[in-house]
Design an enzyme around this catalytic site. Sequence first.
Site, short mmCIF file in Angstrom:
data_model
loop_
_atom_site.label_atom_id
_atom_site.label_comp_id
_atom_site.label_asym_id
_atom_site.label_seq_id
_atom_site.Cartn_x
_atom_site.Cartn_y
_atom_site.Cartn_z
N LYS A 80 12.01 -2.38 9.87
CA LYS A 80 11.35 -2.00 11.13
C LYS A 80 11.71 -2.91 12.30
CE LYS A 80 6.96 -2.11 10.16
NZ LYS A 80 7.07 -2.48 8.75
N ASP A 91 -1.73 -1.25 7.66
CA ASP A 91 -1.25 -1.97 6.47
C ASP A 91 -2.07 -3.24 6.22
OD1 ASP A 91 0.60 -0.01 6.77
OD2 ASP A 91 2.18 -1.32 7.51
N HIS A 95 2.07 7.48 11.20
CA HIS A 95 2.35 7.20 12.62
C HIS A 95 1.20 7.62 13.53
CE1 HIS A 95 6.49 5.73 12.34
NE2 HIS A 95 6.64 6.58 11.34
N GLY A 101 8.66 1.27 3.14
CA GLY A 101 7.44 1.99 3.51
C GLY A 101 6.22 1.65 2.67
N ARG A 127 0.83 -1.21 0.00
CA ARG A 127 0.00 0.00 0.00
C ARG A 127 0.87 1.26 0.00
NH1 ARG A 127 2.62 2.08 3.28
NH2 ARG A 127 2.71 1.76 5.52
P1 ADP Z 1 8.06 -2.75 4.86
O1 ADP Z 1 8.02 -1.28 5.10
O2 ADP Z 1 8.26 -3.07 3.42
O3 ADP Z 1 6.93 -3.47 5.48
P2 ADP Z 1 9.84 -4.10 6.80
O4 ADP Z 1 11.27 -3.76 7.07
O5 ADP Z 1 8.90 -4.00 7.93
O6 ADP Z 1 9.42 -3.23 5.56
O7 ADP Z 1 9.75 -5.60 6.24
C1 ADP Z 1 10.59 -6.04 5.20
C2 ADP Z 1 10.84 -7.53 5.34
O8 ADP Z 1 9.74 -8.27 4.78
C3 ADP Z 1 12.07 -7.99 4.54
O9 ADP Z 1 13.26 -7.80 5.28
C4 ADP Z 1 11.73 -9.47 4.34
O10 ADP Z 1 12.07 -10.23 5.47
C5 ADP Z 1 10.21 -9.47 4.18
N1 ADP Z 1 9.89 -9.43 2.74
C6 ADP Z 1 9.45 -8.43 1.97
N2 ADP Z 1 9.29 -8.79 0.67
C7 ADP Z 1 9.63 -10.12 0.61
C8 ADP Z 1 9.70 -11.08 -0.43
N3 ADP Z 1 9.40 -10.81 -1.69
N4 ADP Z 1 10.10 -12.33 -0.10
C9 ADP Z 1 10.43 -12.63 1.17
N5 ADP Z 1 10.39 -11.77 2.19
C10 ADP Z 1 10.00 -10.52 1.93
P1 NG1 Z 2 5.46 0.44 7.00
O1 NG1 Z 2 5.78 1.67 6.29
O2 NG1 Z 2 4.81 -0.55 6.14
O3 NG1 Z 2 6.63 -0.10 7.73
C1 NG1 Z 2 4.51 1.11 9.48
C2 NG1 Z 2 3.43 0.39 10.29
C3 NG1 Z 2 2.06 1.05 10.11
C4 NG1 Z 2 2.11 2.54 10.37
C5 NG1 Z 2 3.25 3.15 9.53
C6 NG1 Z 2 3.47 4.62 9.81
C7 NG1 Z 2 3.56 -2.04 10.66
C8 NG1 Z 2 3.34 -3.38 10.08
N1 NG1 Z 2 3.32 -1.00 9.86
O4 NG1 Z 2 4.32 0.86 8.11
O5 NG1 Z 2 1.12 0.44 10.99
O6 NG1 Z 2 2.27 2.84 11.73
O7 NG1 Z 2 4.51 2.49 9.77
O8 NG1 Z 2 2.33 5.36 9.51
O9 NG1 Z 2 3.95 -1.93 11.81
#
Ligand code: ADP
Ligand code: NG1
Length: 434
Positions: A210, A166, A26, A119, A19
């Site tokens: 994160k 999300d 936040h 993000g 998305r």
């Molecule tokens: P986001 O903001 O994209 O949610 P996060 O840092 O919270 O970022 O999560 C990213 C993690 O999600 C990656 O480090 C990986 O472990 C997992 N991930 C994302 N895309 C894939 C994919 N195509 N295949 C496997 N794991 C994935």
């Molecule tokens: P992303 O950008 O996907 O890491 C995170 C949080 C959301 C929201 C936003 C900031 C998770 C899974 N996602 O999103 O709930 O707080 O940051 O607006 O914790």
Amino acid sequence: MFVSKFGSAPKFYVRAPGRVNLIGEHIDYCGYAVLPMAIEQDILIAVEPVKTQVVQLANTNSSYLDFSTSANNIEINKTKPLWHNYFLCGLKGIQEHFGLNNPTGMNCLLDGTIPPSSGLSSSSALVCCAGLVTVRANGKTLSKVELAEICSKSERYIGTEGGGMDQSISFLAEEGTAKLIEFSPLRATDVRLPSGAAFVIANSCVEMNKAATSHYNIRVMECRLATKLLSKSKGLDWKKMLKLQDVQVKLGVSLEEMLTIVEEVFHPEPYSTEEICKYLGISLEEFRTQILSQNTQDVSTFKLYQRAKHVYGEAARVLEFKKICDEAPANAIQLLGELMNQSHISCKEMYECSCPELDRLVDICLQFGAIGSRLTGAGWGGCTVSMVPTDKLNNFLKNVEKAYYQTNVQSSALENNSLFATKPGRGALVFVEA
Ligand code: ADP
Ligand code: NG1
């Protein structure tokens, strides 16, 4: 690839989208409404339920290693958030919801197109996809709202204390419309975006995971602390108050009035642990065990004034954004752009969740014709979203590419998937071959 990996064909497929959050950063974990839309990029999983209780995971991207586990002995490693742990969050959430004693095993191959740690919610798309895979493989059904609520909770097994935006948009999205997502109870309302403007995502190419860092949880915890201190200052039962929205609801005042209260109660200088303990009348031990979370134990200063100012201000901007979309005045694009710009400034200055690359990218986007531009998602890296008049879109894309991506070696390597216009996409789906 599935056939060569597992020696048989998949029985069904599930996809869940990422998305882009247009405004409302936040504030979901503070109880406030947000305004995202699903994007086309998604996580897709091909699945074959098997008679054993073994879950085998493979990925089309060879940097994500194969993994296998017994379906009734799931361990999620918070300290090392490898990709399969996100799958396990979805799996565990659904198993617990149904109290499955005999969960089915399955072979799964995952393919993802959402840039990770940028993000755009790749992590939640993965958790939601895994949750829906588990529901289907075990012959169960759930409503979209139930799925969103379960997956919002279960992603917290990875260690981040997310607010649910999300997972909610991943399930509740519909093609052609952004959504106002409200919580407690969870609901989604269509938001018709103005015609004549395109929304463009640009990746700063700075990744921020994160779960592997503490930035995100520190902000969640600062908001919780601000809630406690504001409540105490107003004679409310502060121990029961969890979110900044709870204070507004209990006091029965407007968001503007909350902003005035923040000015009266907090000082702009950071608070120390000692000052907070004294204010709340608690010991250091109680503070550590009852207020701080696992990965925020070492934090010793807290910017409560700045965080609360951002949250109440941003919550008001979301409602204003929705109102402008609903009323569609002649200058709607201008007004929405101003709100997006204010949101970015607040994220940068009050919430401190931007970074130099994101700020540079926002400046470049505004310079080349965006009416509004801001970081999207958690921040500290990742993407910006810009609103660009449709007739300026082609020039905008050309100029931003030149100014940001062609001047930076690391970025130009990723250029192809880093800058694109996007439209509101559809939510999660199960595909079954006829
Ligand atoms: P986001 O903001 O994209 O949610 P996060 O840092 O919270 O970022 O999560 C990213 C993690 O999600 C990656 O480090 C990986 O472990 C997992 N991930 C994302 N895309 C894939 C994919 N195509 N295949 C496997 N794991 C994935
Ligand atoms: P992303 O950008 O996907 O890491 C995170 C949080 C959301 C929201 C936003 C900031 C998770 C899974 N996602 O999103 O709930 O707080 O940051 O607006 O914790």
